[in-house]
Motif scaffolding. Structure first.
Motif, PDB file in Angstrom:
ATOM      1  N   GLU A   1       0.974  -1.275  -0.018  1.00 45.13           N
ATOM      2  CA  GLU A   1      -0.089   0.137  -0.047  1.00 45.13           C
ATOM      3  C   GLU A   1       0.569   1.432   0.006  1.00 45.13           C
ATOM      4  OE1 GLU A   1      -2.369   2.175   3.554  1.00 45.13           O
ATOM      5  OE2 GLU A   1      -3.561   0.377   2.780  1.00 45.13           O
ATOM      6  N   LEU A   2       1.740   1.348   0.901  1.00 45.77           N
ATOM      7  CA  LEU A   2       2.885   2.651   0.999  1.00 45.77           C
ATOM      8  C   LEU A   2       3.398   3.165  -0.078  1.00 45.77           C
ATOM      9  CD1 LEU A   2       4.363   2.383   4.741  1.00 45.77           C
ATOM     10  CD2 LEU A   2       2.615   4.116   3.835  1.00 45.77           C
ATOM     11  N   TRP A   3       3.927   1.780  -0.708  1.00 47.37           N
ATOM     12  CA  TRP A   3       5.095   2.011  -1.700  1.00 47.37           C
ATOM     13  C   TRP A   3       4.535   2.015  -3.291  1.00 47.37           C
ATOM     14  CZ3 TRP A   3       9.722   4.208  -0.852  1.00 47.37           C
ATOM     15  CH2 TRP A   3      10.091   4.268   0.492  1.00 47.37           C
ATOM     16  N   PHE A   4       3.615   1.078  -3.433  1.00 45.41           N
ATOM     17  CA  PHE A   4       3.208   0.856  -4.863  1.00 45.41           C
ATOM     18  C   PHE A   4       1.703   1.376  -5.222  1.00 45.41           C
ATOM     19  CE2 PHE A   4       6.388  -2.351  -3.541  1.00 45.41           C
ATOM     20  CZ  PHE A   4       6.958  -2.226  -4.878  1.00 45.41           C
ATOM     21  N   THR A   5       0.985   1.892  -4.299  1.00 44.74           N
ATOM     22  CA  THR A   5      -0.459   2.408  -4.771  1.00 44.74           C
ATOM     23  C   THR A   5       0.187   3.571  -5.477  1.00 44.74           C
ATOM     24  OG1 THR A   5      -1.387   1.817  -2.659  1.00 44.74           O
ATOM     25  CG2 THR A   5      -2.528   3.592  -3.856  1.00 44.74           C
ATOM     26  N   LEU A   6      -0.721   3.842  -6.745  1.00 43.62           N
ATOM     27  CA  LEU A   6      -0.412   5.120  -7.600  1.00 43.62           C
ATOM     28  C   LEU A   6      -1.064   6.151  -7.121  1.00 43.62           C
ATOM     29  CD1 LEU A   6      -0.708   3.021 -11.010  1.00 43.62           C
ATOM     30  CD2 LEU A   6       1.454   3.989 -10.069  1.00 43.62           C
ATOM     31  N   TYR A   7      -0.482   7.305  -7.342  1.00 46.02           N
ATOM     32  CA  TYR A   7      -1.181   8.501  -6.929  1.00 46.02           C
ATOM     33  C   TYR A   7      -0.828   9.568  -7.988  1.00 46.02           C
ATOM     34  CZ  TYR A   7       3.264   9.307  -4.666  1.00 46.02           C
ATOM     35  OH  TYR A   7       4.627   9.643  -4.569  1.00 46.02           O
TER      36      TYR A   7
ATOM     37  N   ARG B   1       0.365  12.972  -9.955  1.00 47.68           N
ATOM     38  CA  ARG B   1       1.313  14.119 -10.105  1.00 47.68           C
ATOM     39  C   ARG B   1       0.803  14.734 -11.311  1.00 47.68           C
ATOM     40  NH1 ARG B   1       5.456  14.148  -6.565  1.00 47.68           N
ATOM     41  NH2 ARG B   1       6.180  12.272  -5.633  1.00 47.68           N
ATOM     42  N   LYS B   2       0.700  16.104 -11.338  1.00 45.51           N
ATOM     43  CA  LYS B   2       0.229  16.917 -12.450  1.00 45.51           C
ATOM     44  C   LYS B   2      -1.087  16.528 -12.934  1.00 45.51           C
ATOM     45  CE  LYS B   2       4.260  18.932 -13.166  1.00 45.51           C
ATOM     46  NZ  LYS B   2       4.623  20.242 -12.685  1.00 45.51           N
ATOM     47  N   LYS B   3      -1.947  16.114 -12.062  1.00 49.93           N
ATOM     48  CA  LYS B   3      -3.467  15.643 -12.210  1.00 49.93           C
ATOM     49  C   LYS B   3      -3.448  14.678 -13.027  1.00 49.93           C
ATOM     50  CE  LYS B   3      -4.973  20.479 -11.931  1.00 49.93           C
ATOM     51  NZ  LYS B   3      -5.819  21.345 -12.757  1.00 49.93           N
ATOM     52  N   ILE B   4      -2.402  13.469 -13.093  1.00 47.55           N
ATOM     53  CA  ILE B   4      -2.435  12.288 -13.677  1.00 47.55           C
ATOM     54  C   ILE B   4      -2.076  11.149 -12.785  1.00 47.55           C
ATOM     55  CG2 ILE B   4      -1.458  11.069 -15.815  1.00 47.55           C
ATOM     56  CD1 ILE B   4      -0.874  13.758 -17.059  1.00 47.55           C
ATOM     57  N   LEU B   5      -2.585  10.062 -12.870  1.00 45.54           N
ATOM     58  CA  LEU B   5      -2.109   8.954 -12.002  1.00 45.54           C
ATOM     59  C   LEU B   5      -0.821   8.337 -12.398  1.00 45.54           C
ATOM     60  CD1 LEU B   5      -3.495   7.736  -9.697  1.00 45.54           C
ATOM     61  CD2 LEU B   5      -4.318   5.783 -11.253  1.00 45.54           C
ATOM     62  N   SER B   6       0.284   9.075 -12.274  1.00 40.96           N
ATOM     63  CA  SER B   6       1.543   9.006 -12.651  1.00 40.96           C
ATOM     64  C   SER B   6       2.652   8.542 -11.843  1.00 40.96           C
ATOM     65  CB  SER B   6       1.885  10.082 -13.651  1.00 40.96           C
ATOM     66  OG  SER B   6       1.921  11.351 -12.660  1.00 40.96           O
ATOM     67  N   SER B   7       2.453   8.316 -10.568  1.00 45.94           N
ATOM     68  CA  SER B   7       3.396   7.845  -9.908  1.00 45.94           C
ATOM     69  C   SER B   7       3.220   7.281  -8.553  1.00 45.94           C
ATOM     70  CB  SER B   7       4.175   9.428  -9.140  1.00 45.94           C
ATOM     71  OG  SER B   7       5.305   9.286  -8.546  1.00 45.94           O
ATOM     72  N   SER B   8       4.142   6.667  -7.656  1.00 44.17           N
ATOM     73  CA  SER B   8       4.259   6.043  -6.437  1.00 44.17           C
ATOM     74  C   SER B   8       5.325   6.238  -5.605  1.00 44.17           C
ATOM     75  CB  SER B   8       3.865   4.560  -6.915  1.00 44.17           C
ATOM     76  OG  SER B   8       5.242   4.001  -7.520  1.00 44.17           O
ATOM     77  N   GLY B   9       5.196   6.006  -4.345  1.00 48.92           N
ATOM     78  CA  GLY B   9       6.544   5.991  -3.468  1.00 48.92           C
ATOM     79  C   GLY B   9       7.641   5.460  -3.894  1.00 48.92           C
ATOM     80  N   PHE B  10       7.221   4.124  -4.566  1.00 52.80           N
ATOM     81  CA  PHE B  10       8.636   3.344  -4.794  1.00 52.80           C
ATOM     82  C   PHE B  10       9.037   3.968  -6.152  1.00 52.80           C
ATOM     83  CE2 PHE B  10      10.114   0.155  -7.823  1.00 52.80           C
ATOM     84  CZ  PHE B  10      11.043  -0.819  -6.835  1.00 52.80           C
ATOM     85  N   GLU B  11       8.176   4.214  -7.287  1.00 52.60           N
ATOM     86  CA  GLU B  11       8.949   4.917  -8.426  1.00 52.60           C
ATOM     87  C   GLU B  11       9.808   6.227  -7.903  1.00 52.60           C
ATOM     88  OE1 GLU B  11       7.384   7.027 -12.718  1.00 52.60           O
ATOM     89  OE2 GLU B  11       5.872   6.142 -11.248  1.00 52.60           O
ATOM     90  N   HIS B  12       9.124   6.805  -7.244  1.00 56.49           N
ATOM     91  CA  HIS B  12       9.859   8.402  -6.706  1.00 56.49           C
ATOM     92  C   HIS B  12      11.202   7.874  -6.213  1.00 56.49           C
ATOM     93  CE1 HIS B  12      10.348  12.524  -5.909  1.00 56.49           C
ATOM     94  NE2 HIS B  12      10.552  12.165  -4.763  1.00 56.49           N
TER      95      HIS B  12
END
Length: 317
Positions: free
Chosen positions: A217-223, A225-236
């Motif tokens: 949940e913490l790392w892989f849930t997408l959220y 950025r720039k109003k687009i579902l484009s990131s996650s904690g893991f990716e960042h």
């Protein structure tokens, strides 16, 4: 393994046995070391200032006193200035972790980290500054195959090409990418590093379910950025981003003037320490210790659809 860390100056008198026990909030004088907020800036703190005065051990119910780093009186919750372990220590409710607890655990996590690659890595630090990328050559002189041979590092590598570094590109999860994520989580949860972390978080009341689900949940849930579902904690943290170094570097044709990261640690150690800190000290400095070196981890929470996810996590040096 060597670590860079912030400088915290102690008064030489502290080495002569002077202590902050029973003295939190005391500024000290010419013959005694200090135990208040100002002593850190003045370099006059007793050696155990932070460990003693950031905890409610032996301080439950004491009256408010100006100059203390945190309070343990009955009104501290309404004033939002309680020490982090006030509930755990003073109310008999098992939830809380002191600075000493976090430093002790992170030393244990480093000692248990068997999948790191630090002994095989050589850095070429080159230029020194914060205005531009001053390094003409690669940061790593050598990265032998043995440095990337551990099972969790190999699984991490398989995950990294699942993400676009451009925040304007929408991310999706294909079945093969989900399978790679599941394999990675399975592998890190088999390590002693994650098992120690899970035991600590459960014992101290920061985790009620299992750690594997919380990591997912913490790392892989997408959220968004720039109003687009484009990131996650893991990716960042892992795909866009030991020994700790602070570097200026170019990323996607833009210079990042200051960034910090572990070098040579395993994925599970990084993820365990960052998870520990975002659950126990979210949105602020989290005191840790590795190889005897004390420093802070800074985390930022990303809120999305009622969930609190990893927005950022890094060594604050």
């Amino acid at each position: 393994m060597h670590f860079l860390t912030y400088l915290y100056v102690f008064h030489p008198l502290a080495a002569d046995g002077q202590s902050c026990v029973g003295r939190c909030g005391d500024p000290g004088n010419s013959s005694t070391c200090g135990c208040n907020v100002a002593c850190a800036a003045n370099g006059t703190c007793c050696r155990n200032h932070r460990d003693v005065c950031l905890s409610c051990r032996g301080r439950c119910g004491e009256p408010y006193r100006n100059g203390r780093l945190c309070q343990c009186d009955s009104n501290c919750k309404s004033h939002r200035n309680c020490c982090d372990d006030v509930t755990f220590t003073c109310s008999g409710i098992r939830r809380g972790a002191t600075t000493h607890d976090l430093r002790e655990l992170t030393e244990k996590l480093l000692a248990a980290d068997v999948n790191g690659a630090s002994v095989d890595l050589r850095l070429d630090l080159q230029g020194k500054g914060m205005s531009d990328d001053l390094a003409a050559r690669p940061l790593f002189k050598t990265v032998p195959a043995s440095a990337l041979a551990s099972p969790t590092i190999r699984l991490l590598e398989e995950l990294q090409d699942n993400y676009s570094p451009n925040v304007t590109t929408s991310e999706d999860e294909e079945p093969d990418e989900v399978a790679e994520k599941e394999a990675f989580l399975d592998a890190v949860m088999q390590t002693q590093v994650m098992q120690l972390t899970e035991s600590f978080l459960k014992e101290r009341g920061f985790l009620t379910g299992n750690l594997r689900d919380k990591l997912d949940e913490l790392w892989f849930t997408l959220y968004k950025r720039k109003k687009i579902l484009s990131s996650s904690g893991f990716e960042h943290v892992f795909a866009g981003e030991g020994e700790i170094i602070k570097v200026a570097y170019k990323w996607m044709d833009k210079v990042k003037k200051a960034g910090s990261m572990f070098v040579g640690t395993s994925p599970e150690l990084d993820m365990a320490v960052y998870t520990l800190c975002i659950l126990t000290r979210p949105n602020r400095g989290c005191a840790v210790q590795m190889n005897g070196h004390k420093f802070n981890i800074q985390t930022w929470v990303q809120k999305s659809d009622g969930k609190e996810l990893v927005g950022a996590a890094f060594p604050a040096i």
